[in-house]
Design a protein around this motif. Structure first.
Motif, mmCIF file in Angstrom:
data_model
loop_
_atom_site.group_PDB
_atom_site.id
_atom_site.type_symbol
_atom_site.label_atom_id
_atom_site.label_comp_id
_atom_site.label_asym_id
_atom_site.label_seq_id
_atom_site.Cartn_x
_atom_site.Cartn_y
_atom_site.Cartn_z
ATOM 1 N N GLY A 198 0.779 -1.238 0.000
ATOM 2 C CA GLY A 198 0.000 0.000 0.000
ATOM 3 C C GLY A 198 0.805 1.278 0.000
ATOM 4 N N LYS A 199 2.112 1.152 -0.191
ATOM 5 C CA LYS A 199 2.994 2.322 -0.134
ATOM 6 C C LYS A 199 3.329 2.840 -1.542
ATOM 7 N N LEU B 224 -4.396 -1.462 1.292
ATOM 8 C CA LEU B 224 -4.170 -2.688 0.527
ATOM 9 C C LEU B 224 -3.266 -2.335 -0.658
ATOM 10 N N PRO B 225 -2.876 -3.313 -1.505
ATOM 11 C CA PRO B 225 -1.933 -3.018 -2.591
ATOM 12 C C PRO B 225 -2.319 -1.841 -3.487
ATOM 13 N N VAL B 226 -1.295 -1.091 -3.903
ATOM 14 C CA VAL B 226 -1.471 -0.038 -4.909
ATOM 15 C C VAL B 226 -1.555 -0.733 -6.276
ATOM 16 N N THR B 227 -2.600 -0.437 -7.029
ATOM 17 C CA THR B 227 -2.818 -1.128 -8.309
ATOM 18 C C THR B 227 -2.767 -0.206 -9.527
ATOM 19 N N PHE C 74 -14.762 -2.055 -5.856
ATOM 20 C CA PHE C 74 -13.620 -2.952 -5.666
ATOM 21 C C PHE C 74 -12.369 -2.306 -6.247
ATOM 22 N N THR C 75 -11.317 -3.112 -6.426
ATOM 23 C CA THR C 75 -10.002 -2.660 -6.893
ATOM 24 C C THR C 75 -10.072 -1.683 -8.068
ATOM 25 N N VAL C 76 -9.293 -0.597 -7.976
ATOM 26 C CA VAL C 76 -9.142 0.357 -9.078
ATOM 27 C C VAL C 76 -7.933 -0.090 -9.901
ATOM 28 N N LEU D 161 -2.407 10.645 -9.240
ATOM 29 C CA LEU D 161 -3.557 9.861 -8.799
ATOM 30 C C LEU D 161 -3.125 8.433 -8.521
ATOM 31 N N THR D 162 -3.615 7.882 -7.399
ATOM 32 C CA THR D 162 -3.263 6.518 -7.038
ATOM 33 C C THR D 162 -4.536 5.719 -6.750
ATOM 34 N N GLY D 163 -4.601 4.501 -7.259
ATOM 35 C CA GLY D 163 -5.744 3.625 -7.001
ATOM 36 C C GLY D 163 -5.273 2.346 -6.345
ATOM 37 N N GLY D 164 -6.152 1.736 -5.538
ATOM 38 C CA GLY D 164 -5.729 0.546 -4.817
ATOM 39 C C GLY D 164 -6.775 -0.545 -4.751
ATOM 40 N N ARG D 165 -6.348 -1.665 -4.192
ATOM 41 C CA ARG D 165 -7.258 -2.778 -3.970
ATOM 42 C C ARG D 165 -8.266 -2.445 -2.880
#
Length: 305
Positions: free
Chosen positions: A164-165, A185-188, A227-229, A200-204
């Protein structure tokens, strides 16, 4: 902002398995897709039809990246290798065999001949794009480095990790600058705005963070999807950006105030994807958005103001 006009221009069918990656070609009417199949497929947006298998692969394709101002396509695989293929001749020019675990993202610079790969092994490798020699490799995280973003001025490289970092590095010498706790949660997905004002950052965790593009402080956070981006992509000229998610929807947002403008989904009456949408890309041929999904289809959308 006036209401966005969205019209489905076509469906690109032929993959036998989920599609994970989509990339534009050197010619605007070309687009490439890859996934859990045995090949990278080239499509023709002029005819909305299959053009050819550009390159056969033995392992799933997780990412595709066209090197700027070239006809070279980098293909990142589950095996950990990256194949560099000349689109004009379909010849394999290089096979970058460094990572032992899947390669999830590939990005390159416009101002220097270097390409960055990120892997499930928590490391990153940097390659020279003239001869495809390994220049550097270094550890970024204990687990997967899922996604990469290079700032518009090419001063910064940001890596999104499974914990998540965000890891911020100087793009000149790849020295570590700082770590930002962005997601639970994880960065996706990662994307700089065209003007460089925002990252811009999206995550699980289904969150989207808006960071100041200069000091990387978080200025806004909201929940764009259920849900996840999986993808965030700014339109090259219009003041909008699109997000895609495991919740089977694409959403179009105002780049000025981050307001939701339109939703592309089955529930909203569109003939859209019925499984996770894994990636999207804007294509300049007819100002179109292309989406790829676990449902084995790529879809082409006309989006206009």
């Amino acid at each position: 902002m006036s209401k966005l006009q969205i019209h489905k221009a076509g469906t690109l069918s032929g993959h036998q398995n989920p599609i994970f990656a989509v990339e534009n070609g050197p010619e605007p009417h070309m687009v490439f897709t890859g996934g859990n199949d045995k090949g990278v497929v080239q499509w023709d947006l002029n005819t909305m039809a299959f053009a050819r298998i550009l390159h056969p692969v033995q392992f799933s394709v997780y990412t595709l990246h066209l090197l700027p101002n070239t006809s070279l396509l980098a293909i990142g695989t589950r095996e950990g290798k990256v194949h560099v293929v000349d689109i004009g001749t379909a010849k394999l020019l290089a096979k970058l065999a460094h990572h032992q675990r899947p390669v999830f993202d590939v990005k390159s610079f416009k101002t220097k001949p270097e390409m960055i790969l990120s892997s499930e092994d928590g490391t990153v490798s940097v390659w020279d794009t003239d001869n495809f020699n390994l220049l550097y490799h270094f550890k970024v995280a204990q687990q997967t480095v899922r996604t990469i973003a290079i700032s518009n001025d090419e001063q910064w490289v940001v890596f999104g990790t499974k914990d998540g970092k965000l890891k911020l590095y100087n793009a000149l010498d790849y020295s570590f600058v700082s770590e930002i706790a962005a997601h639970t949660l994880p960065v996706t997905s990662l994307c700089f705005s065209p003007d460089g004002r925002y990252l811009l950052t999206g995550g699980r965790d289904a969150q989207l963070n808006v960071l100041n593009g200069t000091d990387f402080s978080i200025v806004n956070t909201f929940t764009p999807h259920l849900f996840t981006v999986y993808a965030i992509k700014y339109h090259p000229t219009l003041p909008i950006f699109a997000t895609a998610s495991r919740d089977k929807s694409i959403k179009i947002w105002s780049a000025e105030d981050f307001k939701l403008l339109r939703i592309i989904s089955l529930e909203k009456g569109f003939d859209s994807h019925f499984l996770s949408i894994n990636n999207i890309i804007w294509n300049s041929y007819k100002d179109q958005l292309i989406s790829v999904s676990d449902d084995k289809k790529a879809m082409v959308w006309d989006v206009s103001l």
